[in-house]
Motif scaffolding. Structure first.
Motif, short mmCIF file in Angstrom:
data_model
loop_
_atom_site.label_atom_id
_atom_site.label_comp_id
_atom_site.label_asym_id
_atom_site.label_seq_id
_atom_site.Cartn_x
_atom_site.Cartn_y
_atom_site.Cartn_z
N ALA A 83 -8.88 -16.02 -7.62
CA ALA A 83 -8.82 -15.13 -6.45
C ALA A 83 -7.37 -14.82 -6.06
O ALA A 83 -7.08 -13.74 -5.55
CB ALA A 83 -9.56 -15.75 -5.27
N ILE A 84 -6.44 -15.77 -6.32
CA ILE A 84 -5.03 -15.49 -6.02
C ILE A 84 -4.56 -14.31 -6.87
O ILE A 84 -3.87 -13.41 -6.40
CB ILE A 84 -4.14 -16.74 -6.25
CG1 ILE A 84 -4.42 -17.79 -5.18
CG2 ILE A 84 -2.65 -16.37 -6.22
CD1 ILE A 84 -3.60 -19.07 -5.29
N ALA A 85 -4.99 -14.30 -8.15
CA ALA A 85 -4.62 -13.19 -9.05
C ALA A 85 -5.12 -11.87 -8.46
O ALA A 85 -4.37 -10.89 -8.37
CB ALA A 85 -5.20 -13.43 -10.43
N THR A 86 -6.38 -11.86 -8.04
CA THR A 86 -6.96 -10.64 -7.47
C THR A 86 -6.24 -10.27 -6.17
O THR A 86 -5.97 -9.09 -5.91
CB THR A 86 -8.46 -10.86 -7.17
OG1 THR A 86 -9.04 -11.52 -8.29
CG2 THR A 86 -9.18 -9.57 -6.91
N ALA A 87 -5.92 -11.29 -5.35
CA ALA A 87 -5.28 -11.03 -4.06
C ALA A 87 -3.87 -10.46 -4.25
O ALA A 87 -3.43 -9.59 -3.48
CB ALA A 87 -5.22 -12.32 -3.24
N ILE A 88 -3.17 -10.92 -5.28
CA ILE A 88 -1.81 -10.40 -5.53
C ILE A 88 -1.90 -8.92 -5.93
O ILE A 88 -1.12 -8.09 -5.44
CB ILE A 88 -1.09 -11.25 -6.61
CG1 ILE A 88 -0.73 -12.61 -6.01
CG2 ILE A 88 0.17 -10.54 -7.13
CD1 ILE A 88 -0.13 -13.60 -6.98
N ILE A 89 -2.88 -8.59 -6.78
CA ILE A 89 -3.05 -7.17 -7.15
C ILE A 89 -3.46 -6.38 -5.90
O ILE A 89 -2.97 -5.27 -5.67
CB ILE A 89 -4.13 -7.01 -8.26
CG1 ILE A 89 -3.59 -7.57 -9.57
CG2 ILE A 89 -4.51 -5.54 -8.42
CD1 ILE A 89 -4.35 -7.17 -10.81
N ALA A 90 -4.33 -6.95 -5.07
CA ALA A 90 -4.78 -6.24 -3.87
C ALA A 90 -3.62 -6.01 -2.91
O ALA A 90 -3.48 -4.91 -2.34
CB ALA A 90 -5.89 -7.04 -3.18
N GLU A 91 -2.74 -7.02 -2.75
CA GLU A 91 -1.59 -6.85 -1.85
C GLU A 91 -0.67 -5.77 -2.39
O GLU A 91 -0.20 -4.91 -1.64
CB GLU A 91 -0.83 -8.17 -1.71
CG GLU A 91 0.29 -8.16 -0.67
CD GLU A 91 1.60 -7.58 -1.20
OE1 GLU A 91 2.31 -6.95 -0.40
OE2 GLU A 91 1.91 -7.72 -2.40
N ALA A 92 -0.45 -5.80 -3.71
CA ALA A 92 0.41 -4.77 -4.32
C ALA A 92 -0.23 -3.40 -4.14
O ALA A 92 0.47 -2.42 -3.86
CB ALA A 92 0.61 -5.08 -5.81
N SER A 93 -1.56 -3.34 -4.26
CA SER A 93 -2.25 -2.06 -4.10
C SER A 93 -2.11 -1.55 -2.67
O SER A 93 -1.82 -0.37 -2.45
CB SER A 93 -3.74 -2.21 -4.41
OG SER A 93 -3.92 -2.77 -5.67
N LEU A 94 -2.31 -2.44 -1.69
CA LEU A 94 -2.19 -2.02 -0.29
C LEU A 94 -0.75 -1.61 0.02
O LEU A 94 -0.52 -0.62 0.71
CB LEU A 94 -2.63 -3.15 0.65
CG LEU A 94 -4.13 -3.48 0.67
CD1 LEU A 94 -4.42 -4.59 1.67
CD2 LEU A 94 -4.95 -2.27 1.04
N SER A 95 0.23 -2.36 -0.50
CA SER A 95 1.63 -2.00 -0.26
C SER A 95 1.95 -0.68 -0.96
O SER A 95 2.72 0.12 -0.46
CB SER A 95 2.56 -3.09 -0.78
OG SER A 95 2.38 -4.25 -0.04
N PHE A 96 1.35 -0.47 -2.15
CA PHE A 96 1.55 0.78 -2.88
C PHE A 96 1.06 1.96 -2.04
O PHE A 96 1.67 3.03 -2.02
CB PHE A 96 0.79 0.70 -4.21
CG PHE A 96 0.87 1.95 -5.04
CD1 PHE A 96 2.03 2.27 -5.73
CD2 PHE A 96 -0.21 2.82 -5.14
CE1 PHE A 96 2.12 3.42 -6.50
CE2 PHE A 96 -0.14 3.97 -5.91
CZ PHE A 96 1.03 4.26 -6.59
#
Lengths: 294, 314
Positions: free
Chosen positions: A221-234
């Protein structure tokens, strides 16, 4: 005489290793998982020591250094405001790792108690929690996180809350399944028969047994959360400029793709590497903690 | 079988009702007064009171919910604050774009993921397995939007083969339509192909150990016949249903992919709505997406029963 005593140390060697030791051995036998763990440690060290390790201030702009290609002076080049990309990638690791760890802590903090309750109580409580989880899982993860972040307002803190809440249903499912599995064990029955109250049986006897699957779920889930944070910041819903974040760096890099492609390459590589590492460790942990699942 | 499907259908209704409550609650998270957002620069108390009355914001929350859900059930998802159009109409115009993208992505995902999964299982613990697993893991770990940017950089900027952004409807010019959607479809399909590859691999590993495969081999059938006709046909049952579930992931992924490639679809609609603080559109899109997802789940369950002879007979 002494020969008769000799078998004793041999017997001690034959003592079975603890499940934890066996799991650690199985994990270490996977070079990819160990490599993933090493990369994660490096990223954490870089994030923690960014002020000491970064060659430059990640926020200081310089009009003479706008969009300079990678060189010995600036290993990853400079951005549209003349800021050092390497320093921004190093400081950006803070936002990504923080978001990964905190959102998963939020998700596990909500999901594990609810899953434990659903699995242990059963009946109507289980059905109610089950429907709630179904409803939340019905909203695709990123769309739910984007909507939550949009309604809460754009900031790294709100992005972490949004990701944490959106990731919680998966933890409920994992914890519930593991609880149902653990609750059938004889020692749980024995604890019940001894007259322990249900909460004590759940916390003292069932909870420790659901730790392995929850640990695996957390890592993935940390892997998914890091992509999600990058997506939201993007999208502009996470870390706000000028604070560095890999996702927002990629967003601004899009405008200079022809003139400065390095702006898009390095932050993306950083996300890829750290997410790949968490996935490798997650896979390694799953195989180490539950060899049957292989 | 009918009983099973009946239970599954009955479960969909409370799930959708709960989804509607969640979507309605989203608006309550909004800091401040929605009437102030809608009024813009206007601060006249009379105007604000009128807006609140029009939107039923001055009523109790349960009353607001029943008013809203009553309209939703009649196909009225509200009115866009920004574009001044019914949300349902906006959704209907944008959905076909995303569906085209999603369908292409799914075809790409299946054509990469399933063969890789088969190869990986057949050549278990051999170099081909490691390569296929590596590709799968890399696919899972690559953020959609970064892959999109990198493809634009390579295919459009460096090689000049495909347009970097934009969209041409299929009905207008199918060649141009394919040219504008093939890259985003590949980006979207990439992550799902990795998931499909993993599902196919585990399903094939189980199938290849079954007695009927051993019997087929013992009969002297060629290995590819054993793999494709006997193992794959059985392994595909869970893969098909799990694959259908990934269509929800497609909708999620479309948000970023459409943003990177400037495709005016469903994903771009929600992102634009978020930035314009057009909350009825955000709510409408989330509700429609969730409903589509629940229906796909149901479809996957029905499909599972139909393609699994053991369940069909039950």
């Amino acid at each position: 005489m002494s020969a008769a005593i000799l078998p004793a140390p041999a017997a001690a060697v034959l003592l079975p290793a603890s499940p934890r030791t066996l799991a650690a051995r199985r994990f270490c036998a996977r070079p990819s998982a160990v490599a993933g763990l090493a990369i994660i440690v490096v990223f954490f060290v870089v994030a923690a020591l960014a002020p000491l390790l970064a060659p430059d201030d990640p926020i200081r702009t310089s009009w003479t250094l706008i969009r300079k290609a990678p060189s010995w002076a600036h290993w990853m080049g400079t951005d549209e405001n003349g800021r050092d990309v390497l320093s921004r990638v190093m400081f950006g690791a803070r936002a990504s790792l923080l978001a990964g760890v905190i959102s998963v802590t939020i998700a596990a903090g909500i999901g594990v108690p609810l899953g434990l309750l659903a699995g242990f109580a059963g009946g109507k409580i289980d059905a109610l929690i089950g429907r709630l989880v179904d409803a939340m899982l019905a909203c695709p993860f990123l769309i739910l996180a984007i909507s939550l972040a949009a309604f809460l307002g754009p900031s790294l803190q709100n992005a972490m809350i949004a990701i944490g809440v959106s990731a919680a249903p998966a933890f409920v499912r994992v914890a519930r399944g593991a609880t149902l599995d653990a609750a059938t064990n004889d020692y749980v029955e024995a604890a019940r028969a001894l007259g322990n109250p249900p909460w004590r049986v759940a916390v003292r006897h069932v909870l420790p047994n659901i730790v392995p699957p929850v640990t695996v779920q957390s890592t993935l889930a940390i892997a998914t959360a890091i992509i999600a944070e990058a997506s939201l910041s993007f999208l502009g819903l996470g870390q706000q400029p000028p604070a560095p974040s890999w996702g927002s760096m990629l967003n601004s890099a899009q405008r200079f793709l022809t003139q400065a492609p390095w702006l898009a390459i390095f932050p993306g590589l950083a996300i890829f590497l750290v997410v790949l590492s968490f996935n490798l460790v997650g896979d390694g942990l799953r195989d180490a903690l539950d060899p049957r699942a292989k | 079988m009918r009983g099973q499907l009946g239970i599954r259908l009955a479960q969909v209704i409370p799930t959708l009702l709960l989804v509607s409550v969640l979507v309605f609650c989203l608006q309550q998270l909004m800091p401040g007064d929605p009437a102030l957002v809608l009024a813009g620069e206007e601060r006249d108390p009379a105007v604000l009171a009128q807006i609140r009355a029009e939107l039923w914001l001055d009523r109790a929350l349960p009353v607001q919910y029943f008013h809203w859900i009553g309209h939703v059930l009649q196909g009225d998802l509200g009115f866009s604050w920004r574009i001044r159009q019914p949300v349902a109409q906006l959704v209907l115009t944008k959905l076909p774009v995303t569906l085209q993208l999603g369908a292409m992505a799914f075809v790409i995902a299946v054509s990469i993921g399933v063969p890789l999964g088969i190869l990986s299982a057949v050549y278990k613990n051999r170099p081909l397995d490691y390569i296929a697993n590596g590709i799968g893991l890399a696919g899972l770990s690559t953020p959609n939007f970064w892959l999109g940017i990198m493809l634009i950089l390579l295919v459009s900027v460096k090689l000049g083969w495909l347009p970097p952004s934009g969209y041409v409807p299929l009905t207008e010019d199918w060649r141009q339509s394919l040219a504008t959607t093939i890259m985003p479809a590949f980006v979207l399909g990439n992550a799902i192909s990795a998931i499909l590859m993993r599902h196919t691999r585990s399903a094939m590993l189980i199938a290849l150990e079954q007695d009927y495969v051993r019997t087929a081999r013992a009969k002297g059938l060629r290995e590819w016949v054993v793999v494709v006709r006997h193992a794959l046909r059985n392994a595909l049952v869970p893969v098909v249903t799990l694959g259908a579930l990934e269509l929800g992931t497609l909708l999620s992924g479309a948000v970023l992919t459409e943003q990177v490639f400037s495709i005016p679809g469903f994903g771009k609609l929600i992102v634009d709505a978020v930035f314009n603080r057009d909350y009825p559109v955000v709510q409408g899109v989330v509700l429609v997406t969730a409903t589509v997802y629940v229906m796909l789940n149901l479809l996957a369950d029905i499909l599972y029963v139909f393609i699994n002879p053991r369940l069909r007979a039950a």
